[in-house]
Design a protein around this motif. Structure first.
Motif, PDB file in Angstrom:
ATOM      1  N   ILE A  22       0.812  -1.219   0.000  1.00  0.00           N
ATOM      2  CA  ILE A  22       0.000   0.000   0.000  1.00  0.00           C
ATOM      3  C   ILE A  22       0.846   1.270   0.000  1.00  0.00           C
ATOM      4  N   GLU A  23       2.009   1.239   0.633  1.00  0.00           N
ATOM      5  CA  GLU A  23       2.842   2.440   0.678  1.00  0.00           C
ATOM      6  C   GLU A  23       3.417   2.815  -0.687  1.00  0.00           C
ATOM      7  N   GLN A  24       3.379   1.915  -1.657  1.00  0.00           N
ATOM      8  CA  GLN A  24       3.876   2.193  -3.003  1.00  0.00           C
ATOM      9  C   GLN A  24       2.828   2.872  -3.887  1.00  0.00           C
ATOM     10  N   ILE A  25       1.591   2.917  -3.439  1.00  0.00           N
ATOM     11  CA  ILE A  25       0.532   3.574  -4.202  1.00  0.00           C
ATOM     12  C   ILE A  25       0.711   5.086  -4.087  1.00  0.00           C
ATOM     13  N   GLU A  26       0.574   5.785  -5.200  1.00  0.00           N
ATOM     14  CA  GLU A  26       0.718   7.239  -5.240  1.00  0.00           C
ATOM     15  C   GLU A  26      -0.560   7.873  -5.791  1.00  0.00           C
ATOM     16  N   LYS A  27      -0.699   9.162  -5.558  1.00  0.00           N
ATOM     17  CA  LYS A  27      -1.811   9.911  -6.118  1.00  0.00           C
ATOM     18  C   LYS A  27      -1.787   9.736  -7.636  1.00  0.00           C
ATOM     19  N   ASP A  29      -6.821   9.920  -5.174  1.00  0.00           N
ATOM     20  CA  ASP A  29      -6.684  11.374  -5.206  1.00  0.00           C
ATOM     21  C   ASP A  29      -5.963  11.897  -3.957  1.00  0.00           C
ATOM     22  N   ILE A  30      -6.121  11.186  -2.839  1.00  0.00           N
ATOM     23  CA  ILE A  30      -5.506  11.599  -1.580  1.00  0.00           C
ATOM     24  C   ILE A  30      -4.799  10.394  -0.961  1.00  0.00           C
ATOM     25  N   LYS A  31      -3.565  10.619  -0.499  1.00  0.00           N
ATOM     26  CA  LYS A  31      -2.815   9.591   0.229  1.00  0.00           C
ATOM     27  C   LYS A  31      -2.321  10.219   1.519  1.00  0.00           C
ATOM     28  N   VAL A  32      -2.590   9.571   2.649  1.00  0.00           N
ATOM     29  CA  VAL A  32      -2.135  10.090   3.941  1.00  0.00           C
ATOM     30  C   VAL A  32      -1.436   8.985   4.730  1.00  0.00           C
ATOM     31  N   PHE A  33      -0.477   9.399   5.536  1.00  0.00           N
ATOM     32  CA  PHE A  33       0.216   8.500   6.457  1.00  0.00           C
ATOM     33  C   PHE A  33      -0.255   8.850   7.855  1.00  0.00           C
ATOM     34  N   LYS A  73       0.804   6.264  17.548  1.00  0.00           N
ATOM     35  CA  LYS A  73       1.684   5.426  18.364  1.00  0.00           C
ATOM     36  C   LYS A  73       1.153   5.275  19.791  1.00  0.00           C
ATOM     37  N   ALA A  74       0.652   6.370  20.366  1.00  0.00           N
ATOM     38  CA  ALA A  74       0.147   6.335  21.738  1.00  0.00           C
ATOM     39  C   ALA A  74      -1.055   5.393  21.870  1.00  0.00           C
ATOM     40  N   ALA A  75      -1.817   5.246  20.781  1.00  0.00           N
ATOM     41  CA  ALA A  75      -2.985   4.356  20.792  1.00  0.00           C
ATOM     42  C   ALA A  75      -2.589   2.912  20.504  1.00  0.00           C
ATOM     43  N   GLY A  76      -1.306   2.695  20.212  1.00  0.00           N
ATOM     44  CA  GLY A  76      -0.837   1.341  19.944  1.00  0.00           C
ATOM     45  C   GLY A  76      -1.117   0.858  18.530  1.00  0.00           C
ATOM     46  N   GLU A  77      -1.516   1.776  17.663  1.00  0.00           N
ATOM     47  CA  GLU A  77      -1.798   1.408  16.274  1.00  0.00           C
ATOM     48  C   GLU A  77      -0.512   1.297  15.477  1.00  0.00           C
ATOM     49  N   PRO A  78      -0.484   0.380  14.508  1.00  0.00           N
ATOM     50  CA  PRO A  78       0.663   0.345  13.599  1.00  0.00           C
ATOM     51  C   PRO A  78       0.560   1.526  12.631  1.00  0.00           C
ATOM     52  N   PRO A  79       1.656   1.884  11.958  1.00  0.00           N
ATOM     53  CA  PRO A  79       1.573   2.929  10.934  1.00  0.00           C
ATOM     54  C   PRO A  79       0.562   2.525   9.857  1.00  0.00           C
ATOM     55  N   MET A  80      -0.272   3.476   9.459  1.00  0.00           N
ATOM     56  CA  MET A  80      -1.345   3.206   8.502  1.00  0.00           C
ATOM     57  C   MET A  80      -1.212   4.129   7.292  1.00  0.00           C
ATOM     58  N   ILE A  81      -1.684   3.643   6.148  1.00  0.00           N
ATOM     59  CA  ILE A  81      -1.793   4.441   4.933  1.00  0.00           C
ATOM     60  C   ILE A  81      -3.278   4.537   4.597  1.00  0.00           C
ATOM     61  N   GLY A  82      -3.731   5.748   4.336  1.00  0.00           N
ATOM     62  CA  GLY A  82      -5.112   5.969   3.916  1.00  0.00           C
ATOM     63  C   GLY A  82      -5.135   6.461   2.485  1.00  0.00           C
ATOM     64  N   LEU A  83      -6.007   5.891   1.670  1.00  0.00           N
ATOM     65  CA  LEU A  83      -6.171   6.280   0.269  1.00  0.00           C
ATOM     66  C   LEU A  83      -7.621   6.681   0.051  1.00  0.00           C
ATOM     67  N   GLN A  84      -7.844   7.697  -0.777  1.00  0.00           N
ATOM     68  CA  GLN A  84      -9.214   8.145  -1.033  1.00  0.00           C
ATOM     69  C   GLN A  84      -9.342   8.609  -2.478  1.00  0.00           C
ATOM     70  N   THR A 139     -12.574   4.573  -0.440  1.00  0.00           N
ATOM     71  CA  THR A 139     -11.448   4.738   0.472  1.00  0.00           C
ATOM     72  C   THR A 139     -10.844   3.385   0.803  1.00  0.00           C
ATOM     73  N   SER A 140      -9.604   3.423   1.212  1.00  0.00           N
ATOM     74  CA  SER A 140      -8.930   2.231   1.702  1.00  0.00           C
ATOM     75  C   SER A 140      -7.954   2.685   2.780  1.00  0.00           C
ATOM     76  N   ARG A 141      -7.939   1.994   3.893  1.00  0.00           N
ATOM     77  CA  ARG A 141      -7.030   2.315   4.996  1.00  0.00           C
ATOM     78  C   ARG A 141      -6.478   0.997   5.521  1.00  0.00           C
ATOM     79  N   ALA A 142      -5.158   0.894   5.556  1.00  0.00           N
ATOM     80  CA  ALA A 142      -4.549  -0.368   5.963  1.00  0.00           C
ATOM     81  C   ALA A 142      -3.148  -0.120   6.514  1.00  0.00           C
ATOM     82  N   PRO A 143      -2.651  -1.069   7.317  1.00  0.00           N
ATOM     83  CA  PRO A 143      -1.287  -0.934   7.844  1.00  0.00           C
ATOM     84  C   PRO A 143      -0.238  -0.951   6.727  1.00  0.00           C
ATOM     85  N   VAL A 144       0.856  -0.241   6.963  1.00  0.00           N
ATOM     86  CA  VAL A 144       1.991  -0.277   6.051  1.00  0.00           C
ATOM     87  C   VAL A 144       2.359  -1.745   5.818  1.00  0.00           C
TER      88      VAL A 144
END
Length: 96
Positions: free
Chosen positions: A25-30, A49-53, A57-68, A80-85
């Motif tokens: 997922i981290e290889q996907i670009e706008k 159209d949108i990619k966010v990282f 960390k404080a919530a214990g979540e792994p790094p996530m990538i969001g796509l929209q 939309t798609s949101r998933a761990p790196v």
């Protein structure tokens, strides 16, 4: 640093019109097109159209990538798609 090809896991389908690749997922670009599944299980191909990282960390979540996707006029839902790196997604590459 890893080469971009190191992140391509392999083609899933190859036709005269397009190739579907498995990539992290981290290889996907706008501007990339991806294939996901709707809630009813049917496929949906959409342009990112949108990619966010995100990293809560404080919530214990792994790094996530969001796509929209870009919202269309009058559209109440946006793809939309949101998933761990590291999560494998399907990128659609059109042959023009």
């Amino acid at each position: 640093m890893a080469d971009a090809d190191d992140y391509t896991i392999g083609p899933v389908a190859d036709t005269d019109d397009y190739t579907i690749e498995q990539v992290r997922i981290e290889q996907i670009e706008k501007g990339d097109w991806i294939a996901t599944l709707k809630a009813d299980g049917s496929p949906l191909i959409w342009c990112v159209d949108i990619k966010v990282f995100e990293h809560k960390k404080a919530a214990g979540e792994p790094p996530m990538i969001g796509l929209q996707a870009r919202p269309e006029p009058g559209q109440s839902r946006v793809a939309t798609s949101r998933a761990p790196v590291g999560t494998v997604v399907h990128r659609v590459v059109f042959k023009r």
